[in-house]
Scaffold this motif. Structure first.
Motif, mmCIF file in Angstrom:
data_model
loop_
_atom_site.group_PDB
_atom_site.id
_atom_site.type_symbol
_atom_site.label_atom_id
_atom_site.label_comp_id
_atom_site.label_asym_id
_atom_site.label_seq_id
_atom_site.Cartn_x
_atom_site.Cartn_y
_atom_site.Cartn_z
ATOM 1 N N GLN A 58 26.367 72.444 -24.409
ATOM 2 C CA GLN A 58 24.999 72.409 -23.889
ATOM 3 C C GLN A 58 24.712 71.174 -23.037
ATOM 4 O OE1 GLN A 58 22.158 72.967 -27.080
ATOM 5 N NE2 GLN A 58 23.323 74.662 -27.974
ATOM 6 N N ARG A 59 25.682 70.286 -22.890
ATOM 7 C CA ARG A 59 25.450 69.060 -22.130
ATOM 8 C C ARG A 59 25.497 69.312 -20.628
ATOM 9 N NH1 ARG A 59 29.971 66.182 -25.680
ATOM 10 N NH2 ARG A 59 28.792 65.936 -27.630
ATOM 11 N N SER A 60 24.575 68.673 -19.923
ATOM 12 C CA SER A 60 24.598 68.721 -18.463
ATOM 13 C C SER A 60 25.681 67.776 -17.954
ATOM 14 C CB SER A 60 23.247 68.299 -17.900
ATOM 15 O OG SER A 60 23.031 66.908 -18.149
ATOM 16 N N ALA A 61 25.976 67.852 -16.659
ATOM 17 C CA ALA A 61 26.978 66.959 -16.064
ATOM 18 C C ALA A 61 26.556 65.499 -16.214
ATOM 19 C CB ALA A 61 27.184 67.316 -14.596
ATOM 20 N N ALA A 62 25.267 65.225 -16.032
ATOM 21 C CA ALA A 62 24.770 63.858 -16.166
ATOM 22 C C ALA A 62 24.893 63.372 -17.608
ATOM 23 C CB ALA A 62 23.318 63.775 -15.705
ATOM 24 N N GLU A 63 24.653 64.252 -18.549
ATOM 25 C CA GLU A 63 24.785 63.885 -19.959
ATOM 26 C C GLU A 63 26.234 63.622 -20.336
ATOM 27 O OE1 GLU A 63 20.853 66.358 -21.546
ATOM 28 O OE2 GLU A 63 22.849 67.280 -21.587
ATOM 29 N N VAL A 64 27.139 64.392 -19.781
ATOM 30 C CA VAL A 64 28.567 64.167 -20.031
ATOM 31 C C VAL A 64 28.982 62.801 -19.493
ATOM 32 C CG1 VAL A 64 30.900 64.920 -19.417
ATOM 33 C CG2 VAL A 64 29.181 66.602 -20.106
ATOM 34 N N GLN A 65 28.539 62.465 -18.288
ATOM 35 C CA GLN A 65 28.884 61.173 -17.702
ATOM 36 C C GLN A 65 28.302 60.025 -18.521
ATOM 37 O OE1 GLN A 65 31.022 60.411 -15.157
ATOM 38 N NE2 GLN A 65 31.523 62.582 -15.412
ATOM 39 N N ALA A 66 27.073 60.173 -18.984
ATOM 40 C CA ALA A 66 26.447 59.136 -19.806
ATOM 41 C C ALA A 66 27.218 58.944 -21.109
ATOM 42 C CB ALA A 66 24.993 59.491 -20.085
ATOM 43 N N LEU A 67 27.659 60.053 -21.709
ATOM 44 C CA LEU A 67 28.429 59.965 -22.949
ATOM 45 C C LEU A 67 29.779 59.307 -22.716
ATOM 46 C CD1 LEU A 67 28.809 60.616 -25.932
ATOM 47 C CD2 LEU A 67 29.623 62.891 -25.255
ATOM 48 N N LEU A 68 30.446 59.634 -21.632
ATOM 49 C CA LEU A 68 31.742 59.020 -21.320
ATOM 50 C C LEU A 68 31.603 57.517 -21.144
ATOM 51 C CD1 LEU A 68 33.237 61.658 -18.826
ATOM 52 C CD2 LEU A 68 33.964 61.193 -21.191
ATOM 53 N N ARG A 69 30.521 57.091 -20.478
ATOM 54 C CA ARG A 69 30.285 55.657 -20.298
ATOM 55 C C ARG A 69 30.048 54.981 -21.647
ATOM 56 N NH1 ARG A 69 26.531 56.010 -16.705
ATOM 57 N NH2 ARG A 69 24.876 56.205 -18.236
ATOM 58 N N SER A 70 29.242 55.584 -22.482
ATOM 59 C CA SER A 70 28.987 55.028 -23.807
ATOM 60 C C SER A 70 30.270 54.979 -24.639
ATOM 61 C CB SER A 70 27.924 55.861 -24.528
ATOM 62 O OG SER A 70 27.676 55.356 -25.823
ATOM 63 N N ASN A 71 31.094 56.014 -24.528
ATOM 64 C CA ASN A 71 32.363 56.033 -25.254
ATOM 65 C C ASN A 71 33.276 54.892 -24.804
ATOM 66 O OD1 ASN A 71 31.619 58.294 -26.691
ATOM 67 N ND2 ASN A 71 32.756 59.732 -25.405
ATOM 68 N N GLU A 72 33.320 54.649 -23.501
ATOM 69 C CA GLU A 72 34.155 53.568 -22.972
ATOM 70 C C GLU A 72 33.720 52.215 -23.533
ATOM 71 O OE1 GLU A 72 35.226 51.399 -18.689
ATOM 72 O OE2 GLU A 72 34.029 53.235 -18.728
ATOM 73 N N LEU A 73 32.415 51.967 -23.521
ATOM 74 C CA LEU A 73 31.896 50.692 -24.020
ATOM 75 C C LEU A 73 32.126 50.561 -25.519
ATOM 76 C CD1 LEU A 73 28.523 50.687 -22.034
ATOM 77 C CD2 LEU A 73 30.579 49.365 -21.507
ATOM 78 N N THR A 74 31.901 51.638 -26.237
ATOM 79 C CA THR A 74 32.081 51.610 -27.686
ATOM 80 C C THR A 74 33.544 51.413 -28.054
ATOM 81 O OG1 THR A 74 30.174 53.078 -27.914
ATOM 82 C CG2 THR A 74 31.584 52.823 -29.836
ATOM 83 N N ASP A 75 34.441 52.083 -27.326
ATOM 84 C CA ASP A 75 35.873 51.933 -27.594
ATOM 85 C C ASP A 75 36.324 50.489 -27.385
ATOM 86 O OD1 ASP A 75 36.100 54.596 -28.248
ATOM 87 O OD2 ASP A 75 36.927 55.207 -26.301
ATOM 88 N N GLU A 76 35.777 49.828 -26.363
ATOM 89 C CA GLU A 76 36.105 48.415 -26.140
ATOM 90 C C GLU A 76 35.708 47.571 -27.341
ATOM 91 O OE1 GLU A 76 35.754 47.846 -21.273
ATOM 92 O OE2 GLU A 76 34.080 47.253 -22.563
ATOM 93 N N LEU A 77 34.519 47.827 -27.856
ATOM 94 C CA LEU A 77 34.032 47.068 -29.008
ATOM 95 C C LEU A 77 34.868 47.372 -30.246
ATOM 96 C CD1 LEU A 77 32.018 45.237 -30.457
ATOM 97 C CD2 LEU A 77 30.486 47.203 -30.652
ATOM 98 N N LEU A 78 35.178 48.628 -30.476
ATOM 99 C CA LEU A 78 35.962 48.999 -31.653
ATOM 100 C C LEU A 78 37.349 48.364 -31.618
ATOM 101 C CD1 LEU A 78 35.068 52.800 -31.920
ATOM 102 C CD2 LEU A 78 34.267 50.958 -33.410
#
Length: 199
Positions: A65-85
């Motif tokens: 159900q995610r839009s393209a913009a929502e997918v991009q926002a999630l990917l960015r958040s995942n990248e930042l979170t993965d760096e922290l983890l």
């Protein structure tokens, strides 16, 4: 071998005291821990968008159900979170803007404080999931605020770090930088002396 993640948030590049402290920290840490890996994310050069409907949708909606913009926002958040983890040591370089942290740093925090990943909800309340990590916060302040009601940096960041399970937090404040007399030099020298002990 440890992995160190450094987050810069000063809007200034030249003449930034928090960036000066970061350079000092980096040199001293590398000298003391030559096998460690250091990664830098500069939130002034590459700002993170503020929390918005796209990011909330990316977190909360089923994948289909995610839009393209929502997918991009999630990917960015995942990248930042993965760096922290992946980091063992988190270094936050934060000048004081209007008694608190820069909005760019707040936006980064909004991307990495994620239920089920960096904290979880339990029957007794939230529980941080990043235990075992260490945080070092380097601040630059025009006045003297440590321990005063005007300091909305340290209490907030301590709360946020504890919320995600980071309880080993060291603050190094360079204070009085815009005050007349010898305050600038004294504040900077005191911060550098504390840095040497931390590294």
């Amino acid at each position: 071998m440890s992995r160190v993640l450094i987050i810069e948030s000063s809007a200034r590049q030249q003449d930034s005291v928090s960036r000066q402290l970061t350079r000092e920290f980096t040199q001293q840490w590398q000298a003391a821990h030559p096998a460690d890996t250091l990664a830098l994310r500069d939130l002034a050069l590459n700002p993170v968008p503020h929390l918005d409907a796209d990011l909330l949708g990316g977190w909360m909606k089923p994948e289909a159900q995610r839009s393209a913009a929502e997918v991009q926002a999630l990917l960015r958040s995942n990248e930042l979170t993965d760096e922290l983890l992946a980091a063992d040591v988190l270094v936050l370089a934060a000048p004081m803007y209007n008694f608190t942290i820069p909005s760019t740093l707040k936006a980064w925090l909004d991307h990495v404080l994620r239920a089920g990943i960096t904290f979880k909800y339990t029957p007794t309340g939230p529980q941080g999931l990043l235990s075992g990590k260490r945080a070092i916060v380097l601040t630059a302040r025009g006045g003297i605020h440590a321990g005063a009601s005007s300091d909305h940096q340290e209490p907030y960041l301590r709360q946020v770090m504890a919320f995600i399970g980071i309880h080993d937090v060291t603050f190094i404040h360079a204070e009085g930088l815009n005050m007349s007399g010898d305050f600038h030099e004294q504040g900077l020298n005191q911060a550098k002396a504390k840095l040497a002990a931390v590294a």
